[in-house]
Every structure is written in structure tokens, then in C-alpha cells.
Design an enzyme around this catalytic site. Sequence first.
Site, PDB file in Angstrom:
ATOM      1  N   GLU A 180     -26.090  14.556   0.007  1.00 10.53           N
ATOM      2  CA  GLU A 180     -27.570  14.421   0.702  1.00 10.53           C
ATOM      3  C   GLU A 180     -28.604  13.601  -0.272  1.00 10.53           C
ATOM      4  O   GLU A 180     -29.599  13.298   0.287  1.00 10.53           O
ATOM      5  CB  GLU A 180     -28.057  16.043   0.452  1.00 10.53           C
ATOM      6  CG  GLU A 180     -28.102  16.454  -0.993  1.00 10.53           C
ATOM      7  CD  GLU A 180     -28.725  18.014  -1.059  1.00 10.53           C
ATOM      8  OE1 GLU A 180     -29.798  18.176  -0.389  1.00 10.53           O
ATOM      9  OE2 GLU A 180     -27.902  18.859  -1.678  1.00 10.53           O
ATOM     10  N   HIS A 239     -26.974  20.467   2.311  1.00 10.82           N
ATOM     11  CA  HIS A 239     -27.436  21.046   1.304  1.00 10.82           C
ATOM     12  C   HIS A 239     -26.439  22.352   0.997  1.00 10.82           C
ATOM     13  O   HIS A 239     -26.406  23.076   1.829  1.00 10.82           O
ATOM     14  CB  HIS A 239     -28.790  21.421   1.261  1.00 10.82           C
ATOM     15  CG  HIS A 239     -29.434  21.954  -0.231  1.00 10.82           C
ATOM     16  ND1 HIS A 239     -29.473  21.176  -1.399  1.00 10.82           N
ATOM     17  CD2 HIS A 239     -29.634  23.195  -0.611  1.00 10.82           C
ATOM     18  CE1 HIS A 239     -29.684  21.871  -2.406  1.00 10.82           C
ATOM     19  NE2 HIS A 239     -29.897  23.218  -1.862  1.00 10.82           N
ATOM     20  N   TYR A 271     -10.305  -3.390 -10.098  1.00 15.76           N
ATOM     21  CA  TYR A 271     -10.065  -1.959  -9.771  1.00 15.76           C
ATOM     22  C   TYR A 271      -8.902  -1.379 -10.186  1.00 15.76           C
ATOM     23  O   TYR A 271      -8.476   0.067 -10.566  1.00 15.76           O
ATOM     24  CB  TYR A 271     -10.635  -1.635  -8.216  1.00 15.76           C
ATOM     25  CG  TYR A 271      -9.377  -2.526  -7.517  1.00 15.76           C
ATOM     26  CD1 TYR A 271      -8.324  -1.649  -6.850  1.00 15.76           C
ATOM     27  CD2 TYR A 271      -9.477  -3.714  -6.942  1.00 15.76           C
ATOM     28  CE1 TYR A 271      -7.372  -2.130  -6.001  1.00 15.76           C
ATOM     29  CE2 TYR A 271      -8.494  -4.220  -5.912  1.00 15.76           C
ATOM     30  CZ  TYR A 271      -7.596  -3.671  -5.625  1.00 15.76           C
ATOM     31  OH  TYR A 271      -6.598  -4.226  -4.736  1.00 15.76           O
ATOM     32  N   LYS A 274      -0.566   5.367  -5.740  1.00 15.54           N
ATOM     33  CA  LYS A 274      -1.503   5.578  -6.862  1.00 15.54           C
ATOM     34  C   LYS A 274      -2.367   6.547  -6.669  1.00 15.54           C
ATOM     35  O   LYS A 274      -2.797   7.308  -7.859  1.00 15.54           O
ATOM     36  CB  LYS A 274      -2.259   4.058  -6.735  1.00 15.54           C
ATOM     37  CG  LYS A 274      -3.623   4.010  -7.689  1.00 15.54           C
ATOM     38  CD  LYS A 274      -4.272   2.666  -7.583  1.00 15.54           C
ATOM     39  CE  LYS A 274      -4.904   2.846  -6.012  1.00 15.54           C
ATOM     40  NZ  LYS A 274      -5.541   1.344  -5.681  1.00 15.54           N
ATOM     41  N   GLU A 292      -8.384   1.821 -12.497  1.00 13.02           N
ATOM     42  CA  GLU A 292      -7.507   2.965 -11.910  1.00 13.02           C
ATOM     43  C   GLU A 292      -6.667   3.518 -12.663  1.00 13.02           C
ATOM     44  O   GLU A 292      -6.420   4.639 -13.031  1.00 13.02           O
ATOM     45  CB  GLU A 292      -7.261   2.739 -10.574  1.00 13.02           C
ATOM     46  CG  GLU A 292      -8.475   2.664  -9.516  1.00 13.02           C
ATOM     47  CD  GLU A 292      -7.819   2.151  -8.179  1.00 13.02           C
ATOM     48  OE1 GLU A 292      -8.627   2.151  -7.193  1.00 13.02           O
ATOM     49  OE2 GLU A 292      -6.866   1.337  -8.230  1.00 13.02           O
ATOM     50  N   CYS A 302      -1.703   1.522  -2.930  1.00  6.12           N
ATOM     51  CA  CYS A 302      -2.600   2.646  -2.856  1.00  6.12           C
ATOM     52  C   CYS A 302      -2.109   4.266  -2.686  1.00  6.12           C
ATOM     53  O   CYS A 302      -2.729   4.909  -3.117  1.00  6.12           O
ATOM     54  CB  CYS A 302      -3.580   2.438  -1.897  1.00  6.12           C
ATOM     55  SG  CYS A 302      -2.906   1.574  -0.392  1.00  6.12           S
ATOM     56  N   CYS A 356       0.711  -1.232   0.028  1.00  5.74           N
ATOM     57  CA  CYS A 356      -0.035  -0.033  -0.193  1.00  5.74           C
ATOM     58  C   CYS A 356       0.888   1.091  -0.159  1.00  5.74           C
ATOM     59  O   CYS A 356       0.540   2.223  -0.907  1.00  5.74           O
ATOM     60  CB  CYS A 356      -0.884  -0.021   1.117  1.00  5.74           C
ATOM     61  SG  CYS A 356      -1.938   1.418   1.318  1.00  5.74           S
TER      62      CYS A 356
END
Length: 453
Positions: free
Chosen positions: A442, A437, A178, A51, A182, A48, A43
Site C-alpha cells: 500500500e 491495508h 545480484y 537458487k 544472493e 534461478c 534457470c
Amino acid sequence: MSDYDFDLFVIGAGSGGVRAARVASGYGAKVAIAEESRVGGTCVIRGCVPKKLLVYGAHFAEDFEDASAYGWTLPGEPTFSWKTLIANKDKEIDRLNGIYHKLLAGSNVTLFEHRATFKNAHTVVVDGKDVTAERILIAVGGHPTTPDIPGAEHAITSNEAFHLKEQPKRIVVVGGGYIAVEFAGIFAGLGSQVTQLYRSKQILRGFDNDIRSHLAEEIVKKGVDLRLNTNVTAIDKQSDGTLKLTLTGGGEMEADAIMFATGRAPNTKGLGLEQVGIETKDNGAIKINKGLQTSVENIYAVGDVTDHVQLTPIAIKEGMAFADTIYGGKPSAMSYHAIPTAVFSQPPVGTVGLSEEEARAKGGEVVVYKSTFKPMRHTLSGRDEKTLMKLIVDKTTDVVLGAHMVGPDAAEIIQGIGIAVRMGATKAQFDQTVAVHPSAAEEFVTMRFPVGE
């Protein structure tokens, strides 16, 4: 006094191994850890973290384009330097590697910067020397694999993609998971001509089908030439360095680079597992029980080496659970229920809980809520990008079984939603929550009408 050199010896200083070592040491255990590469694991060093930095870099092209709609005028045409991005990424990884060294030293964990292999159930060989431990934890992770086809040696994987000296003008990314999605987005965003090949009918196998289809449409809008039901059968390197690819069905194409993101395998080869009788699966992954224990009583395993759930936070939690249970006197069983995950594609994906297909396969009646809309920031930019949000609800109990999103900030949003899903929140409780909002988030608490009504 112990008859062993250490109470715990950890093989592999990735996220899971480091966490287990530090926590166990904090409980008073005498701990050592061995790492043949850089401290931090997949990682931090080659996964990750770097990346995500490249994903950030790739998004600036769109940001520059959109800025004019908000009144910004750039002084000139933006230019990009691959070498600068990679150099700065490397500098950050060096910094993190140093932090991990300090964390281990500060936790009184002895670090062996060498490969460790098994001699017997209580002994490992490190740099030619025997080191003994009462318990051993295997946390060596995994590595990307390449298919057995002619010319595969000319391809790269995610490991090499982080260290390319030049940005390829034309790159083919093979895979539909993934990592493939990516990197296709990264290279496309940075200006490469990207073709993504996937042997099956849709990307992101295992994800909700609406999410898969929606993301496929969006990445094509961003310039990725996505070719489904297509694979590479051979690679031939030409005299000028160009790669000639033979595709299923007999088609051909040329590229400057080809990257395989078609799977990962556990790093168990040459570890000496057979020396101590540790049972493995057909792919070399270590078999463990619910207590993270291998077939050998004093040896445990966490993370990708078990080929269970290949996520860094899972490895960390497993490492923590191991240390809490064995050394902290706090029995901690791992739970894999409702794990929030993200795909840092462009746009990104966030998901937690069951997909619609999984929920229906369980036999109960489900109600689906879905919303597709243009992100607010693009009402001025005019960019053709759509966000998708989806909730899967048990019709009988009203419990939200799954939440899924494709769109900006999906990872950030799904983290909070993940808490609610894991706690068993109902759709009524979602509805009772006041919306923030204006925000995309939301939408998760304002979807009132099920699909079909």
C-alpha cells in the site's frame, strides 16, 4: 517436401530455446532441438529455480527466531542439514527436467541429447551426424567466469555451489552483482561465516543508488562481512585444505571456500560460428538485429548468448517473438521497456523502470517519493530490518518512470507495479488507487510528499 531434415533446428534447450521450439512446432513447423546437458537450461537446472529454493531454506533461521514473539515455543534448538536441502533440491530439479522432456515430446519436437556445432549455414553436426535445417536458432546461454589469478582453480562458481557435498563454515563470495548478493545471503542464512568482497564502492551497479545503499546496510545487519573496494589477487590452498587469500592492498584471510560471482560469458566457444561467418562481440556474444537475426540470414539467436538482457523471462519472450514472427505470421517485435526485475537477496529487491540517476541523466525534471519503515511483522519480533520504497516521477507529465523496493515480498509486489509503469501510469493514478491495508504494498499508493518537501 522440404530439402532439409527440419524447418527449424534449435541449439540449446534452455527456457528460450524450448519456448521457441514448442511454439514453432505448434504453428506446424518440423522442429528439432539439441542439448548437451540437461533440458531446462541455466534457470531451471543451475540458476534461478534451485537458487530460490536455497533462499527459502536460508530464511527459516530468522523465522524460527521470530516465532517466539508470536507465541510459538519450539521443542528444541533447530538444526540444519545441508545434505537434506541439497538432496531435496536435486529431486525437484530432476522433476522439472522430466517435465521439460515431456513438454518437448508433447509438442512433437525432436530432442537430440548431444552437443550441436555448425558445419555450414544450414547444417549442424550432432553426435557425429549431419542434420540440416532451413533455419537455425542459437539459444545456448552463458556460463559463469573466474578471474585470471593464481590459484583460481581452487574457487567455485554458482554452478558448483549447488552441488557442494559439505556446507563451508567460512566462505568468501567475490562480486557485487545480484548473484553474489544472493549467495552471500543464502550461505549466511544457513549459518556459514560469510565475507563478501567487491572491488568497487557499492554493490548492485546499475541499480538505483538508494536501493544499493539500503541493501548494503541490511545485509550487513544479517551477518555478512561486506568489504567494498576489495578484491582477491591470489588463492593458495594449504595442506589442510584451507584456502589462503591474498587481497588487494596486501591483506590476507583464510576461508574454507571461495566463490566467484564476477560475471558470465556466452557459451559460443567451439560452436563453429566462424564456420558460417556469424558476427560476435569482443566477449563472444552473438550480434543480432531487432528481429533477433544474426549476420547470417537464416540463423537467429535469443537469450544470454546475445549478452543483451540476461533474464530468463526475456529469453522466453524472445523465443516467443521469434516463433510468432517466423512461423505464426504474427510479426512481434521485442520491447525492452520497463522490465521488472528482482534480486532474491535477504531482504529482496524489486525494481522496474528508471533509477533516479537514469531519470535525471535524461535531462528532464523528476520528483522523487521515498518511504522507509519497519515491516509490520517485525513490530512484534523486534528485528532490526527496514523496508525502502521509492517512486521516480516525471515532474512535467506526472508519469511514474520507475519504482523500486527493498523488503519482504519485493518481487511479488513489483510484478503488479510493473504493469502500471509499463502502461505509463501517472502518480495521480497511483494516488487514486485504493490501498490494501495493512500491507507493505500500500505504500506505493500512499506516498504523498516528495523528498525535500
